[in-house]
Every structure is written in C-alpha cells, then in structure tokens.
Enzyme design. Structure first.
Site, PDB file in Angstrom:
ATOM      1  NE  ARG A  46      -3.036   0.394   3.237  1.00 51.22           N
ATOM      2  CZ  ARG A  46      -2.405   0.373   4.434  1.00 51.22           C
ATOM      3  NH1 ARG A  46      -1.582   1.356   4.768  1.00 51.22           N
ATOM      4  NH2 ARG A  46      -2.624  -0.613   5.258  1.00 51.22           N
ATOM      5  CE1 TYR A  98     -13.437  14.539 -15.816  1.00 49.35           C
ATOM      6  CE2 TYR A  98     -12.989  14.368 -13.481  1.00 49.35           C
ATOM      7  CZ  TYR A  98     -13.405  13.796 -14.667  1.00 49.35           C
ATOM      8  OH  TYR A  98     -13.790  12.496 -14.684  1.00 49.35           O
ATOM      9  CG  ASP A 170      -6.186  18.688 -13.471  1.00 48.72           C
ATOM     10  OD1 ASP A 170      -5.452  18.117 -14.302  1.00 48.72           O
ATOM     11  OD2 ASP A 170      -7.352  18.324 -13.228  1.00 48.72           O
ATOM     12  CE  LYS A 195      -9.225  11.278 -18.138  1.00 45.03           C
ATOM     13  NZ  LYS A 195      -9.517  12.474 -17.384  1.00 45.03           N
TER      14      LYS A 195
HETATM   15  C1  LIG Z   1     -10.144  12.803 -16.140  1.00 42.94           C
HETATM   16  C2  LIG Z   1      -9.733  14.027 -15.412  1.00 42.94           C
HETATM   17  C3  LIG Z   1      -9.622  14.033 -14.012  1.00 42.94           C
HETATM   18  C4  LIG Z   1      -9.976  12.824 -13.166  1.00 42.94           C
HETATM   19  O1  LIG Z   1      -9.091  11.775 -13.346  1.00 42.94           O
HETATM   20  P1  LIG Z   1      -9.534  10.206 -13.256  1.00 42.94           P
HETATM   21  O2  LIG Z   1      -8.278   9.515 -13.622  1.00 42.94           O
HETATM   22  O3  LIG Z   1     -10.659  10.014 -14.217  1.00 42.94           O
HETATM   23  O4  LIG Z   1      -9.967   9.979 -11.856  1.00 42.94           O
HETATM   24  C5  LIG Z   1      -9.196  15.207 -13.414  1.00 42.94           C
HETATM   25  N1  LIG Z   1      -8.907  16.310 -14.130  1.00 42.94           N
HETATM   26  C6  LIG Z   1      -9.003  16.346 -15.472  1.00 42.94           C
HETATM   27  C7  LIG Z   1      -8.681  17.593 -16.211  1.00 42.94           C
HETATM   28  C8  LIG Z   1      -9.431  15.211 -16.159  1.00 42.94           C
HETATM   29  O5  LIG Z   1      -9.571  15.250 -17.487  1.00 42.94           O
END
Ligand SMILES: *Cc1c(COP(=O)(O)O)cnc(C)c1O
Length: 379
Positions: A46, A98, A170, A195
């Site tokens: 973990r 998001y 982010d 992504k």
């Molecule tokens: C998809 C996304 C998230 C969330 O991430 P997950 O891997 O789906 O939990 C956060 N910020 C942005 C800009 C995203 O496109």
C-alpha cells in the site's frame, strides 16, 4: 537529460536480480524482513512497491519535480491534496473545471467544512478579493476542460507566493510534454494519468508531483494512510505507455492543429475552442507557457438543439463517442451529458458548456481519415 530520454529511462534501472531491462511487475503485497525493520526499503505495497516507485520517479522527472506519488485514479490524487486541509479552510479555484473535480469539491469536501470559490482566473489578480486569513490553496486547470481557458501559471504564482497559498495545477490536458507548472512556480502538479500519460485508454490512474519536502511528507501520509494507491500491473502498463509520451504528444499536436483549422470556418460550427488560434483568449499566455497546443478541440454546433447534437455525436465512425481523452484513438464527448453532467446547467452554461458543445480528443490516426470522419459526421 531531455524529455524523451527521461520518458524512456527515468526511474528505471536493470533489475538487480536478473538484469531484466524492463522494470518487472512486482506482484507482491509484502516484503521479507531479515529482522524486524531490517528490509530493503519496502515493507507493504500500500505504501511502497518497486514497480510503482519506478513510475513515480519517472513522472516526477518529466515534471522537473523531486517527488512523485501515484494514485489509483486522478480523483484519488485530488482527494489526497484536499485531505491536507482542515475545516474552515478556503480554496480558490477556476469556474471551468473537470466535472469530477467540481463534484468532489462541492459534494464531498464542502461537507467537511472546506469552502470553495469558483472564479474566472483568466486574469491572475482576480483572486485578490477572495484571499483572506482562511485561504490556504489555489487549484487551477489549464487548459481547462472543456473550453480550453488558459490560466497564466507564472502570473498566478506571484500571488500565491506572496500570500503563502499552496498552488496546485491540474496539468492533465497539457501533459508534462507541453507544460511544466513547477518550473512556472506551482507547488503541486496533479495528473489524471488515465489520459495522455498512460495514453492507451487501458488504465485509470492519478499522480502528484512536488519539489516541496514538507508538502510531499503530508501527501505521502495521506497516500499511505488512506491507501488509494495503484497496483503493480497498472503501474507497469503506464511505464510502458509513458515511453512514447513525447512521440504521441508531437502527433497529437499536429493532428489537433489540422482538425482545429479544418473546423474553424465550417458552416455547421458556431464556436471553436483551441488555444492555438490567435483570437483564443489568453493565446499569448498559452504560447509562453506551453510548448504546443495539444490535441483537444471543443466545438459548439450552430443552431443545434440537444437532439441534433446527439445525432451528430452518434454519426462518427473513426472518432469514438466516449468519455475520457488523451489516448491514441480519437474520441468525441458530449460534456453536458457525459463528463460535466454533475455541474448544474446554469453553472456550466455560464462558461460555454452548452447542450450543443462537443469535445474532441484528437488521436494519432492518419489525419485524412479524421478529417473525412468529421466531414461525414457534420453533414
Ligand atoms: C479525467 C480528469 C480528471 C480525473 O481523473 P480520473 O483519472 O478520471 O480519476 C481530473 N482532471 C481532469 C482535467 C481530467 O480530465
């Protein structure tokens, strides 16, 4: 080392036992201790796992950061950042986020006494009227999802440093190949690794990177105490995907630009959002802080109601109608009903997330096939 070399090598060494060139999948939950506490730095998966550690070091290197932490999703990474706060603390964030970020802020952490201000951050000084003694953090996305608003990271960092606020970016949409927020003054970079970093639509994962030891220690505490850490198989898949991040991003940028320019004067399109256009708001900031404009393009359809927008969204043959983005394959998404469905209609429409908006994640297929698909779908 330069980016492509780091993408392939950072954090990875031939396996000390066998010489295996590829980092093995250490499929183990626990580790042998010669006597209690006498171990090789690994105790329980973990908290630490060698496959995950190689990935964390690689992602940290790509963001020019010292410390990397991988989480079982982007949302788990966001959750860990917010768990550093206390009831009564305030966070300033953007008004085009998001949907899942908006949801965890308003539906989870607001219940624990944390207050969020959602602002237009296109001008960094817009935060000033909202900074008070309770303000602890500024959280931004740039480019934003899905309207590609650009926030001036270096400009905002001046204010966050002056007011001693933790500044989180982010960086999912840009990827570390196009933008490195820590170099521009951010304290923490967050990624939905799902992504561009993973890049093949086969893993859900998140990551945090920082240069600040004090923040890292707090984040590591949450990471280990709350335990939303990814397993070795997923870590391996991302380590494999990341080796081509620079090549994929170059191709996403080329195809993204061609798609954006093709759609710019299309008779069916009312508005187009791509930060590479000179008339895109804060285009000059994007030019300054990004190395390319990426593969995300959003469009709003002219005179299209929800039914017509759904008809067009379902018309594609090469673009796949699906949530998510950043994979090698092109995707089309309807934010209002899909990724941003958790944001109230009045809120999302204020920033352009209307029923007629479609978001394209332009993949790395042959551009002729993508343009042909757009031409057919928009008929
Ligand atoms: C998809 C996304 C998230 C969330 O991430 P997950 O891997 O789906 O939990 C956060 N910020 C942005 C800009 C995203 O496109």
């Amino acid at each position: 080392m330069k980016f492509g070399t780091k993408a392939i090598h950072a954090g990875q060494h031939p396996d000390p036992t066998t010489g295996a060139v590829m980092t093995p999948i250490y499929q183990t939950s626990t580790y042998w201790q010669k006597s209690p506490g006498d171990n090789k730095g690994y105790e329980y998966s973990r908290g630490t796992n060698p496959t995950r550690k190689a990935l964390e070091d690689c992602i940290a290197a790509l963001e020019n950061g010292t410390y990397g932490l991988a989480f079982s999703s982007g949302m788990a990474a966001t959750d860990a950042v917010m768990k550093m706060l206390q009831p009564g603390d305030e966070v300033i964030t953007g008004n085009d986020l998001y949907g899942g970020s908006y949801r965890i802020f308003t539906k989870v952490f607001a219940n624990y006494g944390i207050k969020f201000h959602f602002l237009d951050l296109s001008k960094p000084e817009n935060i000033l009227p909202y900074v008070n003694e309770h303000t602890k953090m500024v959280w931004v996305e740039t480019p934003t999802n899905p309207t590609m608003q650009i926030v001036d990271i270096a400009g905002l960092a001046k204010f966050t440093k002056a007011h001693d606020l933790v500044f989180v970016v982010d960086n999912t949409f840009a990827s570390p190949y196009l933008q490195n927020p820590i170099d521009l003054g951010a304290d923490i970079v967050m990624h939905s690794v799902t992504k561009y970093i993973a890049g093949h639509s086969d893993v859900v994962m998140g990551a945090l990177v920082t240069n600040n030891k004090e923040l890292y220690d707090k984040l590591w505490f949450v990471y280990n105490a709350c335990g939303a850490t990814p397993g070795p198989q997923d870590s391996f898949l991302v380590l494999r995907g990341i080796k081509t991040l620079h090549l994929r991003m170059q191709a996403h940028c080329i195809n993204g630009e061609k798609v954006a320019r093709y759609l710019k004067n299309h008779p069916k399109i009312d508005k187009i959002y791509w930060p590479g256009f000179e008339d895109h708001p804060n285009h000059n900031v994007a030019k300054k802080q990004m190395r390319g404009f990426g593969g995300m393009v959003s469009i709003s359809l002219k005179d299209a109601d929800l039914a017509e927008t759904f008809r067009i969204a379902s018309n594609f043959k090469v673009f796949t109608l699906a949530e998510s983005l950043g994979g090698v394959e092109s995707l089309v998404n309807h934010p209002a009903s899909m990724t941003h469905g958790s944001i109230p209609k009045e809120e999302r429409e204020k920033v352009g997330v209307t029923d007629s908006l479609l978001r394209l994640s332009v993949g790395v297929e042959d551009i002729e096939d993508l343009i042909q698909d757009l031409e057919n779908a928009l008929k």
